[in-house]
Design an enzyme around this catalytic site. Structure first.
Site, PDB file in Angstrom:
ATOM      1  CE  LYS A  80      68.047 -36.392 -76.020  1.00  0.00           C
ATOM      2  NZ  LYS A  80      68.309 -35.108 -75.830  1.00  0.00           N
TER       3      LYS A  80
ATOM      4  CE  LYS B  49      64.463 -40.464 -76.405  1.00  0.00           C
ATOM      5  NZ  LYS B  49      65.746 -41.321 -75.881  1.00  0.00           N
TER       6      LYS B  49
ATOM      7  N   GLY C  16      66.456 -33.516 -69.860  1.00  0.00           N
ATOM      8  CA  GLY C  16      65.360 -32.950 -69.096  1.00  0.00           C
ATOM      9  C   GLY C  16      64.124 -33.445 -69.182  1.00  0.00           C
ATOM     10  N   GLY C  17      64.032 -34.105 -70.329  1.00  0.00           N
ATOM     11  CA  GLY C  17      62.589 -34.645 -70.526  1.00  0.00           C
ATOM     12  C   GLY C  17      61.731 -33.472 -71.480  1.00  0.00           C
TER      13      GLY C  17
ATOM     14  CG  HIS D  76      67.364 -43.366 -67.170  1.00  0.00           C
ATOM     15  ND1 HIS D  76      66.746 -42.498 -68.454  1.00  0.00           N
ATOM     16  CD2 HIS D  76      68.578 -42.898 -67.124  1.00  0.00           C
ATOM     17  CE1 HIS D  76      67.682 -41.393 -68.523  1.00  0.00           C
ATOM     18  NE2 HIS D  76      68.700 -41.702 -67.844  1.00  0.00           N
TER      19      HIS D  76
ATOM     20  CG  HIS E 204      59.992 -38.707 -70.802  1.00  0.00           C
ATOM     21  ND1 HIS E 204      60.097 -39.779 -70.973  1.00  0.00           N
ATOM     22  CD2 HIS E 204      58.946 -37.818 -71.589  1.00  0.00           C
ATOM     23  CE1 HIS E 204      59.203 -40.220 -71.862  1.00  0.00           C
ATOM     24  NE2 HIS E 204      58.489 -39.086 -72.138  1.00  0.00           N
TER      25      HIS E 204
ATOM     26  CD  GLU F  81      71.349 -39.588 -68.761  1.00  0.00           C
ATOM     27  OE1 GLU F  81      70.088 -39.837 -69.277  1.00  0.00           O
ATOM     28  OE2 GLU F  81      71.373 -38.749 -67.963  1.00  0.00           O
TER      29      GLU F  81
ATOM     30  NE  ARG G  94      73.682 -31.257 -67.592  1.00  0.00           N
ATOM     31  CZ  ARG G  94      73.058 -31.973 -66.739  1.00  0.00           C
ATOM     32  NH1 ARG G  94      73.361 -32.512 -65.832  1.00  0.00           N
ATOM     33  NH2 ARG G  94      71.904 -32.566 -67.551  1.00  0.00           N
TER      34      ARG G  94
END
Length: 669
Positions: A130, A172, A178-179, A222, A249, A289, A306
């Site tokens: 990230k 994060k 996946g949260g 989102h 999330h 996203e 993916r």
């Protein structure tokens, strides 16, 4: 059919013949079906726990790659590559999760002479961070959320950066998604503990505890863009998906197109997503996203390198098979469609059906799936990895299926999806089916106004989040079926009038009933309440009843002393404990805290002698890479502790005993 552009030399095309799917569950099943339809031979891999799984049955060949734990099987690169060598596979599809976004695995496939059905390892590596991906997107001119993604990411640096960014903010994990490893922090007082927990979760989930900070965008949407790129420099976007309905999330409901996105915003976001793909020389399917605020400003969140779990909604509104497109790009073929040729039609909504208990903080459920019967109807699609008789294991994600509904418009899709959820039968494990149907039927969701805060704000007190207390009608139906089974399955038309006491356990509740069998049917009394039913035809677990003059059908399944029922959109389970005088000993408020799932004890938060209050977390369990607190069910004093950090425990195993005022010495085990 995919058309080969005339300008592409045939020498650049490599026809692939045998595909190994390095995954399990519904995504493995979904990939196998498309691959076989295109003429590929297919190879499944499986752990010892999955020897009887559906994806193993459907593949042409299958290879066992290790024991049940994912670290020893589905994450074992050497075993998967060895399986490819044994079977002569020439390409590998990673699905999602497991090794799908592992750059090292993509490189290992290439080094072994296998075609990896996904992007190049450099793109996976870049977008898997990230921190580095945000920097790359800033350089490419894609808008990003303000935050801190510096090289120095120790706690001291992050605490200082947080003061500069301001609260609320998001902590994060730089790796993964996946949260997991994600926390919202509203004040400086919460930061240190949030950093510790986020690092721990990130390390367990991704083997990397690097963190970043982002300014929290309050109540955003989102929205993600599906992109596709080939190795010839072509890239397109296939509309957007709205994934705003989330819990911790993690996505719960996904739909396409978004009810919030205008054509102008779709084009702007689509162009930004294509720019992101081209900036990292992407190939294949990817998802960019974004967070979108109330003023329709959008910010890059991450890129998933993916196929997404929610890809079916895009397929239904575009008419494209994304797995077929992935395979074509992997063979070196150019994209068959230009941007202007991609048209959106109708509306599609997807929900994820999980073996979990919403009334117990969504605790994963394990056990045998006695019956799984999806609903049928126009516009419905089920992507399932299980069928009746399968065992739901504690080792993997508890998703049973994805249920997707398409309609000419959003209301038609919603109506179909609610009906599909109400008519889907699952016996053996508790699911989130009723919770999902309540969301889709909700007025706020129906108006297209659900943001990422929707579940916290609109759903905190929803009935689907509480234990279902059976009505007298449901108790009567349960008792009637159990009484009928005692007559050898015969009706009661010639039975003498009798009154029989019956004791049922439903959840933690013990209910005393009086069941009267008459020539007219059955009459069930509970206290001052009474309900009359007539049972008619009974075939293969489908029972026809006459209820207040209305003919209806319910489904049921009996296993030992348990009865599972499904009627009028609700499911429930009761146990006949008439002849068990100790029934209910471990009920709610008993002070005997049991493990809510199979898992590992990561923390014991109390000591013997500590005073505790109802709702206070006492033990933390870890399963499926998520932490789950076990909370006190009453006020009292900790009398005994039966587990320590590091223990592997089974569902319903005793963890802690609480002595309430006036209690005798608790029973030791």
């Amino acid at each position: 059919m995919l058309a080969l552009a005339a300008c592409t030399p045939l020498r650049d095309i490599k026809m692939l013949k045998k595909l190994l799917i390095a995954n399990r569950g519904e995504i493995a099943v979904r990939v196998i079906r498309t691959a076989k339809s295109l003429g590929y031979r297919t190879v499944a891999v499986y752990s010892k726990a999955d020897a009887g799984a559906l994806h193993v049955e459907l593949a042409d060949e299958a290879v066992c790659i290790g024991p049940a734990p994912a670290s020893q099987s589905y994450l074992n690169m050497d075993a998967i590559l060895d399986a490819a060598g044994k079977t002569g596979a020439d390409c590998v599809h990673p699905g999602y999760g497991f090794l799908s976004e592992n750059a090292q695995f993509a490189k290992a496939c290439k080094d072994a002479g296998l075609v990896f059905v996904g992007p190049p390892e450099a793109a996976i590596d870049l977008m898997g961070s990230k921190r580095r991906s945000k920097i790359a997107m800033q350089e490419a001119g894609v808008p990003v959320v303000p935050g801190y993604e510096g090289n120095n990411a120790g706690d001291d640096e992050l605490i200082q950066a947080a003061a500069d960014i301001g609260y609320p903010l998001m902590v994060k994990a730089s790796a993964g998604g996946g949260g997991r490893g994600m926390r919202r922090v509203d004040s400086e007082a919460e930061l240190a503990d949030s950093l510790r927990r986020a690092r721990s979760e990130a390390r367990q989930s991704f083997g990397d505890d690097e963190l970043i900070l982002e300014k929290a965008v309050i109540e955003p949407r989102h929205v993600e863009i599906q992109v596709f790129a080939d190795r010839h420099g072509n890239a397109v976007y296939l509309g957007e998906r709205d994934c705003s309905v989330q819990r911790r999330h993690q996505k719960v409901v996904e739909e396409a197109p978004s009810p919030f996105v205008t054509p102008e915003l779709r084009e702007a976001m689509g162009k930004a997503a294509v720019k992101a793909a081209l900036a990292c020389q992407y190939e294949g399917a990817g998802t960019v996203e974004f967070l979108v605020d109330k003023d329709r400003n959008f910010y890059f969140l991450e890129m998933n390198t993916r196929l997404q779990v929610e890809h079916p909604v895009t397929e239904l509104i575009t008419g494209q098979d994304l797995v077929a497109l992935q395979l074509a790009v992997a063979e070196g073929r150019p994209l068959p469609l230009s941007q202007s040729e991609i048209q959106l039609s109708g509306h599609a909504i997807e929900v994820r059906l999980y073996a979990e208990d919403p009334a117990s903080e969504f605790t994963p459920q394990t056990g045998q799936l006695y019956q799984f019967e999806p609903a049928a109807g126009d516009g419905l699609r089920y992507d399932a990895g299980v069928r009746s008789g399968d065992i739901i294991s504690p080792h993997y994600d508890p998703m049973l299926a994805k249920i997707i509904a398409w309609g000419d418009n959003r209301d038609e899709a919603r109506r179909r999806l609610v009906r599909a959820l109400e008519d889907t039968t699952v016996f053996g494990v508790t699911t989130n089916r009723y919770f999902l149907s309540r969301i889709v039927a909700n007025e706020t969701f129906g108006a297209g106004q659900a943001t990422t805060a929707f579940l916290d704000q609109d759903f905190r007190d929803d009935p689907s989040l509480s234990s279902h207390e059976l009505s007298i009608r449901e108790l009567a139906l349960s008792a009637a079926i159990l009484s009928r089974s005692g007559t050898g399955g015969e009706g009661w038309s010639n039975a003498p009038s009798t009154v029989t006491p019956m004791t049922l356990e439903t959840g933690h509740r013990i209910v005393e009933l009086l069941v009267r069998q008459t020539a007219e049917g059955v009459s069930v009394s509970h206290g001052e309440s009474r309900y009359d039913l007539r049972l008619e035809d009974d075939r293969d677990g489908r029972l026809c009843i006459i209820d207040n003059g209305v003919r209806q059908t319910c489904q049921y399944h009996q296993h030992s002393d348990s009865l599972y029922l499904h009627a009028l959109g609700r499911s429930w389970c009761v146990r006949d404990v008439t002849h068990q005088p100790t029934a209910g000993k471990d009920g709610a408020g008993s002070g005997r805290l049991l493990a809510t799932m199979d898992g590992a004890v990561t923390e014991v938060l109390v000591q013997e002698g500590d005073a505790v209050q109802q709702g206070q977390p006492l033990v933390v369990l870890e399963a499926m890479k998520m932490e789950h607190p076990v909370k006190a069910d009453c006020d009292g004093v900790v009398a005994s502790i039966h587990a320590v950090a590091g223990d592997q425990v089974s569902r319903n195993q005793l963890l802690v005993e609480i002595a309430t005022t006036g209690d005798a010495e608790p029973t030791k085990q």
